[in-house]
Motif scaffolding. Structure first.
Motif, PDB file in Angstrom:
ATOM      1  N   ASP A 245       0.804  -1.227   0.000  1.00  0.00           N
ATOM      2  CA  ASP A 245       0.000   0.000   0.000  1.00  0.00           C
ATOM      3  C   ASP A 245       0.836   1.276   0.000  1.00  0.00           C
ATOM      4  N   ASP A 246       2.079   1.182   0.451  1.00  0.00           N
ATOM      5  CA  ASP A 246       2.935   2.373   0.518  1.00  0.00           C
ATOM      6  C   ASP A 246       3.664   2.666  -0.793  1.00  0.00           C
ATOM      7  N   GLY A 247       3.510   1.809  -1.775  1.00  0.00           N
ATOM      8  CA  GLY A 247       4.199   2.002  -3.048  1.00  0.00           C
ATOM      9  C   GLY A 247       3.639   3.167  -3.832  1.00  0.00           C
ATOM     10  N   VAL A 248       4.490   3.778  -4.630  1.00  0.00           N
ATOM     11  CA  VAL A 248       4.053   4.902  -5.460  1.00  0.00           C
ATOM     12  C   VAL A 248       3.726   4.444  -6.885  1.00  0.00           C
ATOM     13  N   GLY A 249       4.282   3.319  -7.295  1.00  0.00           N
ATOM     14  CA  GLY A 249       4.022   2.824  -8.648  1.00  0.00           C
ATOM     15  C   GLY A 249       2.560   2.512  -8.889  1.00  0.00           C
ATOM     16  N   TRP A 250       1.927   1.884  -7.916  1.00  0.00           N
ATOM     17  CA  TRP A 250       0.516   1.551  -8.099  1.00  0.00           C
ATOM     18  C   TRP A 250      -0.352   2.812  -8.067  1.00  0.00           C
ATOM     19  N   LEU A 251       0.080   3.810  -7.283  1.00  0.00           N
ATOM     20  CA  LEU A 251      -0.660   5.081  -7.272  1.00  0.00           C
ATOM     21  C   LEU A 251      -0.610   5.724  -8.651  1.00  0.00           C
ATOM     22  N   TYR A 252       0.584   5.709  -9.240  1.00  0.00           N
ATOM     23  CA  TYR A 252       0.740   6.260 -10.579  1.00  0.00           C
ATOM     24  C   TYR A 252      -0.087   5.467 -11.588  1.00  0.00           C
ATOM     25  N   ALA A 253      -0.003   4.149 -11.516  1.00  0.00           N
ATOM     26  CA  ALA A 253      -0.763   3.297 -12.437  1.00  0.00           C
ATOM     27  C   ALA A 253      -2.256   3.562 -12.304  1.00  0.00           C
ATOM     28  N   ASP A 254      -2.717   3.765 -11.087  1.00  0.00           N
ATOM     29  CA  ASP A 254      -4.137   4.053 -10.888  1.00  0.00           C
ATOM     30  C   ASP A 254      -4.504   5.410 -11.458  1.00  0.00           C
ATOM     31  N   ALA A 255      -3.605   6.381 -11.340  1.00  0.00           N
ATOM     32  CA  ALA A 255      -3.858   7.696 -11.939  1.00  0.00           C
ATOM     33  C   ALA A 255      -3.991   7.575 -13.452  1.00  0.00           C
ATOM     34  N   VAL A 256      -3.109   6.794 -14.065  1.00  0.00           N
ATOM     35  CA  VAL A 256      -3.187   6.574 -15.515  1.00  0.00           C
ATOM     36  C   VAL A 256      -4.523   5.916 -15.868  1.00  0.00           C
ATOM     37  N   ARG A 257      -4.911   4.922 -15.088  1.00  0.00           N
ATOM     38  CA  ARG A 257      -6.193   4.241 -15.333  1.00  0.00           C
ATOM     39  C   ARG A 257      -7.350   5.237 -15.267  1.00  0.00           C
ATOM     40  N   LEU A 258      -7.324   6.098 -14.262  1.00  0.00           N
ATOM     41  CA  LEU A 258      -8.397   7.087 -14.103  1.00  0.00           C
ATOM     42  C   LEU A 258      -8.421   8.085 -15.258  1.00  0.00           C
ATOM     43  N   VAL A 259      -7.261   8.500 -15.727  1.00  0.00           N
ATOM     44  CA  VAL A 259      -7.214   9.417 -16.871  1.00  0.00           C
ATOM     45  C   VAL A 259      -7.776   8.734 -18.110  1.00  0.00           C
ATOM     46  N   ARG A 260      -7.461   7.467 -18.310  1.00  0.00           N
ATOM     47  CA  ARG A 260      -8.022   6.722 -19.454  1.00  0.00           C
ATOM     48  C   ARG A 260      -9.536   6.567 -19.310  1.00  0.00           C
ATOM     49  N   LEU A 261      -9.997   6.338 -18.081  1.00  0.00           N
ATOM     50  CA  LEU A 261     -11.436   6.239 -17.836  1.00  0.00           C
ATOM     51  C   LEU A 261     -12.120   7.579 -18.100  1.00  0.00           C
ATOM     52  N   LEU A 262     -11.482   8.663 -17.694  1.00  0.00           N
ATOM     53  CA  LEU A 262     -12.015   9.996 -17.977  1.00  0.00           C
ATOM     54  C   LEU A 262     -12.130  10.218 -19.477  1.00  0.00           C
ATOM     55  N   ALA A 263     -11.123   9.786 -20.222  1.00  0.00           N
ATOM     56  CA  ALA A 263     -11.158   9.943 -21.680  1.00  0.00           C
ATOM     57  C   ALA A 263     -12.352   9.220 -22.277  1.00  0.00           C
ATOM     58  N   ARG A 264     -12.718   8.110 -21.685  1.00  0.00           N
ATOM     59  CA  ARG A 264     -13.850   7.332 -22.192  1.00  0.00           C
ATOM     60  C   ARG A 264     -15.194   7.906 -21.754  1.00  0.00           C
ATOM     61  N   THR A 265     -15.280   8.348 -20.496  1.00  0.00           N
ATOM     62  CA  THR A 265     -16.585   8.712 -19.944  1.00  0.00           C
ATOM     63  C   THR A 265     -16.838  10.212 -19.846  1.00  0.00           C
ATOM     64  N   GLY A 266     -15.784  11.010 -19.657  1.00  0.00           N
ATOM     65  CA  GLY A 266     -15.974  12.437 -19.422  1.00  0.00           C
ATOM     66  C   GLY A 266     -16.580  12.749 -18.064  1.00  0.00           C
ATOM     67  N   ASP A 267     -16.606  11.780 -17.178  1.00  0.00           N
ATOM     68  CA  ASP A 267     -17.235  11.905 -15.864  1.00  0.00           C
ATOM     69  C   ASP A 267     -16.424  12.850 -14.966  1.00  0.00           C
TER      70      ASP A 267
ATOM     71  N   THR B  91     -16.558  13.280 -11.818  1.00  0.00           N
ATOM     72  CA  THR B  91     -16.137  12.598 -10.590  1.00  0.00           C
ATOM     73  C   THR B  91     -14.820  11.874 -10.821  1.00  0.00           C
ATOM     74  N   VAL B  92     -14.703  11.230 -11.971  1.00  0.00           N
ATOM     75  CA  VAL B  92     -13.468  10.537 -12.325  1.00  0.00           C
ATOM     76  C   VAL B  92     -12.336  11.552 -12.473  1.00  0.00           C
ATOM     77  N   ALA B  93     -12.632  12.723 -13.025  1.00  0.00           N
ATOM     78  CA  ALA B  93     -11.620  13.771 -13.159  1.00  0.00           C
ATOM     79  C   ALA B  93     -11.076  14.164 -11.783  1.00  0.00           C
ATOM     80  N   GLY B  94     -11.961  14.321 -10.830  1.00  0.00           N
ATOM     81  CA  GLY B  94     -11.542  14.657  -9.466  1.00  0.00           C
ATOM     82  C   GLY B  94     -10.696  13.566  -8.843  1.00  0.00           C
ATOM     83  N   GLN B  95     -11.086  12.323  -9.068  1.00  0.00           N
ATOM     84  CA  GLN B  95     -10.311  11.199  -8.546  1.00  0.00           C
ATOM     85  C   GLN B  95      -8.923  11.156  -9.182  1.00  0.00           C
ATOM     86  N   ALA B  96      -8.864  11.401 -10.477  1.00  0.00           N
ATOM     87  CA  ALA B  96      -7.579  11.387 -11.179  1.00  0.00           C
ATOM     88  C   ALA B  96      -6.667  12.491 -10.649  1.00  0.00           C
TER      89      ALA B  96
END
Length: 93
Positions: free
Chosen positions: A28-50, A52-57
């Protein structure tokens, strides 16, 4: 970063599994997974335009930036979020 290349055309749902795998490796203390999750959220934002997802990203990117201020891809992803949410002026900051 290798994850960026893999994520460029990946489905955000598929990226979630990759994020989980990185988190299990780093803990849980790793930064790599945080970065990977940010990338995932940005890709999700690109798909949905949501918005809420933008705020999470943006929140996830802020976490990564606080821990790895020298990672150049973090401001680039923040700029992408700003552009996708209609804030092109903030994308330049």
């Amino acid at each position: 970063r290798q994850f960026d290349r893999l994520a460029a055309d990946a489905d955000p749902d598929q990226l979630a599994a990759a994020v989980d795998a990185v988190r299990k490796l780093e803990g849980d203390d790793g930064v790599g997974w945080l970065y990977a999750d940010a990338v995932r959220l940005v890709r999700l934002l690109a798909r949905t335009g949501d918005p809420t997802v933008a705020g999470q990203a943006k929140a996830r990117l802020a976490e990564v930036a606080a821990r790895r201020p020298g990672w150049a891809t973090v401001p680039a992803l923040k700029g992408e979020v700003d552009e996708r949410t209609g804030r092109p002026d903030e994308a330049l900051d």
